[in-house]
Design a protein around this motif. Sequence first.
Motif, PDB file in Angstrom:
ATOM      1  N   ALA A 218       0.845  -1.188   0.000  1.00 54.17           N
ATOM      2  CA  ALA A 218       0.000   0.000   0.000  1.00 54.17           C
ATOM      3  C   ALA A 218       0.882   1.240   0.000  1.00 54.17           C
ATOM      4  O   ALA A 218       2.069   1.183   0.348  1.00 54.17           O
ATOM      5  N   LYS A 219       0.305   2.378  -0.369  1.00 52.43           N
ATOM      6  CA  LYS A 219       1.040   3.629  -0.370  1.00 52.43           C
ATOM      7  C   LYS A 219       1.497   3.964   1.052  1.00 52.43           C
ATOM      8  O   LYS A 219       0.719   3.935   1.996  1.00 52.43           O
ATOM      9  N   GLY A 220       2.802   4.276   1.198  1.00 53.04           N
ATOM     10  CA  GLY A 220       3.351   4.607   2.496  1.00 53.04           C
ATOM     11  C   GLY A 220       3.753   3.412   3.328  1.00 53.04           C
ATOM     12  O   GLY A 220       4.205   3.583   4.467  1.00 53.04           O
ATOM     13  N   THR A 221       3.598   2.199   2.792  1.00 49.71           N
ATOM     14  CA  THR A 221       3.954   0.979   3.514  1.00 49.71           C
ATOM     15  C   THR A 221       4.919   0.147   2.676  1.00 49.71           C
ATOM     16  O   THR A 221       4.627  -0.153   1.517  1.00 49.71           O
ATOM     17  N   LYS A 222       6.053  -0.215   3.272  1.00 52.53           N
ATOM     18  CA  LYS A 222       7.074  -0.955   2.531  1.00 52.53           C
ATOM     19  C   LYS A 222       8.003  -1.658   3.516  1.00 52.53           C
ATOM     20  O   LYS A 222       8.365  -1.106   4.553  1.00 52.53           O
ATOM     21  N   ILE A 223       8.390  -2.879   3.186  1.00 53.37           N
ATOM     22  CA  ILE A 223       9.395  -3.599   3.950  1.00 53.37           C
ATOM     23  C   ILE A 223      10.449  -4.107   2.972  1.00 53.37           C
ATOM     24  O   ILE A 223      10.117  -4.633   1.909  1.00 53.37           O
ATOM     25  N   ALA A 243       5.473   2.066   7.682  1.00 53.25           N
ATOM     26  CA  ALA A 243       4.050   1.838   7.425  1.00 53.25           C
ATOM     27  C   ALA A 243       3.246   3.061   7.820  1.00 53.25           C
ATOM     28  O   ALA A 243       3.593   3.774   8.769  1.00 53.25           O
ATOM     29  N   SER A 244       2.173   3.312   7.072  1.00 52.46           N
ATOM     30  CA  SER A 244       1.222   4.375   7.371  1.00 52.46           C
ATOM     31  C   SER A 244      -0.121   3.727   7.665  1.00 52.46           C
ATOM     32  O   SER A 244      -0.667   2.997   6.831  1.00 52.46           O
ATOM     33  N   TRP A 245      -0.633   4.003   8.869  1.00 52.87           N
ATOM     34  CA  TRP A 245      -1.865   3.367   9.317  1.00 52.87           C
ATOM     35  C   TRP A 245      -2.968   4.433   9.403  1.00 52.87           C
ATOM     36  O   TRP A 245      -2.978   5.238  10.331  1.00 52.87           O
ATOM     37  N   PRO A 246      -3.912   4.478   8.463  1.00 48.62           N
ATOM     38  CA  PRO A 246      -4.981   5.493   8.515  1.00 48.62           C
ATOM     39  C   PRO A 246      -5.955   5.210   9.660  1.00 48.62           C
ATOM     40  O   PRO A 246      -6.562   4.142   9.728  1.00 48.62           O
ATOM     41  N   LEU A 247      -6.089   6.172  10.574  1.00 45.49           N
ATOM     42  CA  LEU A 247      -7.030   6.061  11.681  1.00 45.49           C
ATOM     43  C   LEU A 247      -8.290   6.873  11.442  1.00 45.49           C
ATOM     44  O   LEU A 247      -9.302   6.650  12.108  1.00 45.49           O
ATOM     45  N   LYS A 250      -8.228  12.164   8.066  1.00 46.66           N
ATOM     46  CA  LYS A 250      -7.165  13.158   8.149  1.00 46.66           C
ATOM     47  C   LYS A 250      -5.975  12.721   9.006  1.00 46.66           C
ATOM     48  O   LYS A 250      -4.948  13.376   8.984  1.00 46.66           O
ATOM     49  N   PHE A 251      -6.142  11.636   9.764  1.00 43.56           N
ATOM     50  CA  PHE A 251      -5.122  11.263  10.748  1.00 43.56           C
ATOM     51  C   PHE A 251      -4.509   9.915  10.389  1.00 43.56           C
ATOM     52  O   PHE A 251      -5.232   8.915  10.226  1.00 43.56           O
ATOM     53  N   ASN A 252      -3.157   9.883  10.274  1.00 36.42           N
ATOM     54  CA  ASN A 252      -2.430   8.651   9.988  1.00 36.42           C
ATOM     55  C   ASN A 252      -1.386   8.403  11.073  1.00 36.42           C
ATOM     56  O   ASN A 252      -0.670   9.324  11.478  1.00 36.42           O
ATOM     57  N   LEU A 253      -1.287   7.179  11.530  1.00 40.90           N
ATOM     58  CA  LEU A 253      -0.228   6.765  12.438  1.00 40.90           C
ATOM     59  C   LEU A 253       0.953   6.280  11.596  1.00 40.90           C
ATOM     60  O   LEU A 253       0.774   5.506  10.649  1.00 40.90           O
ATOM     61  N   LEU A 254       2.154   6.732  11.927  1.00 35.05           N
ATOM     62  CA  LEU A 254       3.356   6.397  11.164  1.00 35.05           C
ATOM     63  C   LEU A 254       4.294   5.549  12.006  1.00 35.05           C
ATOM     64  O   LEU A 254       4.553   5.874  13.170  1.00 35.05           O
ATOM     65  N   THR A 255       4.804   4.476  11.435  1.00 35.67           N
ATOM     66  CA  THR A 255       5.804   3.651  12.109  1.00 35.67           C
ATOM     67  C   THR A 255       6.970   3.405  11.164  1.00 35.67           C
ATOM     68  O   THR A 255       6.792   3.325   9.940  1.00 35.67           O
ATOM     69  N   LYS A 256       8.156   3.291  11.751  1.00 39.74           N
ATOM     70  CA  LYS A 256       9.362   3.062  10.959  1.00 39.74           C
ATOM     71  C   LYS A 256      10.376   2.298  11.796  1.00 39.74           C
ATOM     72  O   LYS A 256      10.452   2.491  13.015  1.00 39.74           O
ATOM     73  N   HIS A 280      23.091  -1.943  14.469  1.00 34.46           N
ATOM     74  CA  HIS A 280      22.381  -0.679  14.701  1.00 34.46           C
ATOM     75  C   HIS A 280      20.889  -0.910  14.539  1.00 34.46           C
ATOM     76  O   HIS A 280      20.432  -1.470  13.539  1.00 34.46           O
ATOM     77  N   LEU A 281      20.117  -0.459  15.551  1.00 37.35           N
ATOM     78  CA  LEU A 281      18.668  -0.586  15.543  1.00 37.35           C
ATOM     79  C   LEU A 281      18.042   0.786  15.725  1.00 37.35           C
ATOM     80  O   LEU A 281      18.463   1.559  16.590  1.00 37.35           O
ATOM     81  N   TYR A 282      17.031   1.087  14.894  1.00 42.82           N
ATOM     82  CA  TYR A 282      16.287   2.346  15.030  1.00 42.82           C
ATOM     83  C   TYR A 282      14.796   2.066  14.915  1.00 42.82           C
ATOM     84  O   TYR A 282      14.353   1.351  14.008  1.00 42.82           O
ATOM     85  N   LEU A 283      14.011   2.662  15.839  1.00 41.73           N
ATOM     86  CA  LEU A 283      12.556   2.529  15.840  1.00 41.73           C
ATOM     87  C   LEU A 283      11.935   3.911  15.972  1.00 41.73           C
ATOM     88  O   LEU A 283      12.447   4.759  16.714  1.00 41.73           O
ATOM     89  N   GLN A 284      10.816   4.127  15.274  1.00 43.32           N
ATOM     90  CA  GLN A 284      10.181   5.455  15.275  1.00 43.32           C
ATOM     91  C   GLN A 284       8.667   5.322  15.254  1.00 43.32           C
ATOM     92  O   GLN A 284       8.103   4.440  14.602  1.00 43.32           O
ATOM     93  N   LEU A 285       8.013   6.235  15.970  1.00 44.34           N
ATOM     94  CA  LEU A 285       6.563   6.322  16.000  1.00 44.34           C
ATOM     95  C   LEU A 285       6.159   7.777  15.779  1.00 44.34           C
ATOM     96  O   LEU A 285       6.735   8.680  16.398  1.00 44.34           O
ATOM     97  N   GLY A 286       5.197   8.006  14.898  1.00 43.45           N
ATOM     98  CA  GLY A 286       4.783   9.385  14.619  1.00 43.45           C
ATOM     99  C   GLY A 286       3.367   9.444  14.079  1.00 43.45           C
ATOM    100  O   GLY A 286       2.641   8.444  14.060  1.00 43.45           O
ATOM    101  N   TYR A 287       2.975  10.639  13.631  1.00 41.27           N
ATOM    102  CA  TYR A 287       1.630  10.814  13.100  1.00 41.27           C
ATOM    103  C   TYR A 287       1.631  11.898  12.026  1.00 41.27           C
ATOM    104  O   TYR A 287       2.514  12.753  11.964  1.00 41.27           O
ATOM    105  N   GLN A 288       0.629  11.849  11.183  1.00 41.61           N
ATOM    106  CA  GLN A 288       0.319  12.890  10.205  1.00 41.61           C
ATOM    107  C   GLN A 288      -1.107  13.346  10.445  1.00 41.61           C
ATOM    108  O   GLN A 288      -2.017  12.518  10.586  1.00 41.61           O
ATOM    109  N   TYR A 289      -1.297  14.662  10.497  1.00 39.63           N
ATOM    110  CA  TYR A 289      -2.648  15.210  10.603  1.00 39.63           C
ATOM    111  C   TYR A 289      -2.731  16.427   9.690  1.00 39.63           C
ATOM    112  O   TYR A 289      -2.073  17.440   9.937  1.00 39.63           O
TER     113      TYR A 289
END
Length: 441
Positions: A218-223, A243-247, A250-256, A280-289
């Motif tokens: 899906a758009k915004g989601t890739k592994i 990944a982009s998770w539409p809630l 207008k609001f999307n939860l973002l993970t990376k 090296h490990l990196y984890l991220q949590l965010g949002y788009q509104y």
Amino acid sequence: MLIHKKSIPLLMLMAGCSFIPPASALDYSTGGFLEDSHLDLTLQNVWMLNTTDQRADQDVGDQNAWAQAMHVNWQSGWLWDSVGLDASWYGVEKLYANDAFYGRDLVRDNNGHAEGFNKVGQLYGKGRWGDKTRHLNLWAGWKEMYKFGTLTSSRSRATPSTWEGISSEAVWDDFTLRGGIVTRFSERDEPEKRRFITLSSQQEIDYIATGDASWSPAKGTKITYVVGEAKDYLLRHGIEANASWPLSDKFNLLTKGVFYYNRGLSDWEGNRAFNDDAKHLYLQLGYQYEGSESGIGWSKTKAPLDNGLGYFYWHFGKNTRGAFNSPADGEGNDYINDGEQMIYLYSQYKFSPEFMAGIYGNYGFGMEYQDVSLKEWEYGGYFLWSPEMIKGFTIFAGAGPSYTWKLTSKSTPSLTEDNRTFHRAKGIGAAVRVEYKFNVF
């Protein structure tokens, strides 16, 4: 802008092409190879500054450079709808450079003298079979390889870096498989084309092989799984996912997340970067509104090194450039030391389709050198303006302070005489990029 003498014949050739009668008037056709070709011209003006005193004990002061660049990119049409040829010429002129200009990688360092340069950066044959959703592409020659497997081409300076080799891409709906082998590299601040060499012994590395396999449902989601090897020198595996998770509408939860594993091979020199392996490990949590986006990330690095402070080395030897998709590659500092943890924060807002601005911050902690705890951090702001009335025109600017530790002549942290703490290094970094890209034909 001044242009080197040896670039004048190329410009004359470009000008002369405008007087050649169209193919139809000569009753001549190349099957679309020339008729469907495109020529783009990009003008870039880049200024970069770094006032860090990290190497003040080695008489390295402020790093300041300003350059004007011109890129000429030609793309052929397709002969038999399958075969083509692309080429790019890059020219750079020095507008200003101080004594430590070489740290900004904008202009050529000719034995301590800053100067402009020009080169044929890309020249490669291309082939394609299939359609947009299911196809096979092949390339051979000098080419940009931006985030291709474990390799990349820098696009943040006056000219991009390029690689010599062969590469391919196979796409089947949501799945993509890519692979390539490269043998030489041309850096972003010089015209030379160089072989890869080891970090300490300066021995030649025959080739670097790399590839990746990705799934994008899906758009915004890739592994993506990435792998790369500098022959008999260094091996890297990695997983990159977002990944982009539409809630709501207008609001999307973002993970990376990214994870990289380095392992030294038979010719690896464990006296640089790390002993045998690094992670090296990196984890991220965010949002788009609507027009806003914010996030928080965390990373941790393990890179043990005897008699020094180890770090995760993401290139593959000298004259190479590895891909590293983690904010631990900071604007001012690199938060990749052995035992280091990093907290990353960012927030940006798109005020209009033309204007976006943001802020960021990095804080690194948890590493030790000779039983002394080390800490480093930075923060800053940036904006991007792309006016709709001038198509292809953009301005980017960013600035902010950074704080880390001073380095000794051996590139180890500089500790105080009582070995209880470290000498603090600080500085301000800034960059301004003005770009204008337009299609000639």
